[in-house]
Design an enzyme around this catalytic site. Sequence first.
Site, short mmCIF file in Angstrom:
data_model
loop_
_atom_site.label_atom_id
_atom_site.label_comp_id
_atom_site.label_asym_id
_atom_site.label_seq_id
_atom_site.Cartn_x
_atom_site.Cartn_y
_atom_site.Cartn_z
N HIS A 75 0.88 -1.16 0.00
CA HIS A 75 0.00 0.00 0.00
C HIS A 75 0.92 1.22 0.00
CE1 HIS A 75 -3.19 2.81 0.97
NE2 HIS A 75 -2.38 3.32 1.88
N CYS A 99 -4.40 1.48 -4.74
CA CYS A 99 -3.77 2.64 -4.09
C CYS A 99 -2.52 3.11 -4.83
CB CYS A 99 -3.43 2.29 -2.64
SG CYS A 99 -2.35 0.85 -2.48
#
Length: 180
Positions: A56, A134
């Site tokens: 992420h 993301c």
Amino acid sequence: SQGRKGRRSIAMEELIRKRDAINSKKKEGTPIFLNVYDILSANYSSVRLTGVGIYHTGVQVYNEEYSYAGHRHTESTGLKITNPRDTTWIHDAVFREVIPMGTTLLSKAEIRQRFEELKSQFYGPSYNVLQRNCNHFTKAFLERIGVEMPFPKFITIASRNAGHCRGCLPKVFTEDLRDQ
């Protein structure tokens, strides 16, 4: 009259010095960081063995972190502004590293404006593990705020490689959240 002119010159010189100091600071800019998180605890061992992990990312600037996460709620945005390195909202995420990405001359308000411009492109339900995650947001946001440094390839290698075998992957990896 000469004294008045001399005082103006001194005042003008002081203004010029202040302006130059401000311009010098602007040239330096505000630092931009890419915060990287391991998503699975297995990353620690798999990265050491294979060099591939699942990550992420978020963009940190002006002591705020801008990121994207999927959800199944209505057509609302999946974009978030959080405190830097706050992992309380990311399941099983562990902060890994910070990567300096350069600086920006944009103000905090201009950064926020560019973030707002991306909201319509990154809805929560349109999140897709391989094609709209993301890291895709982070790359787009960095480009939008003028970062010229290339996006680190190790972050997206898993999704790029998985894209080659889409047919053999479970739907959770190939469909948007709204389609699952």
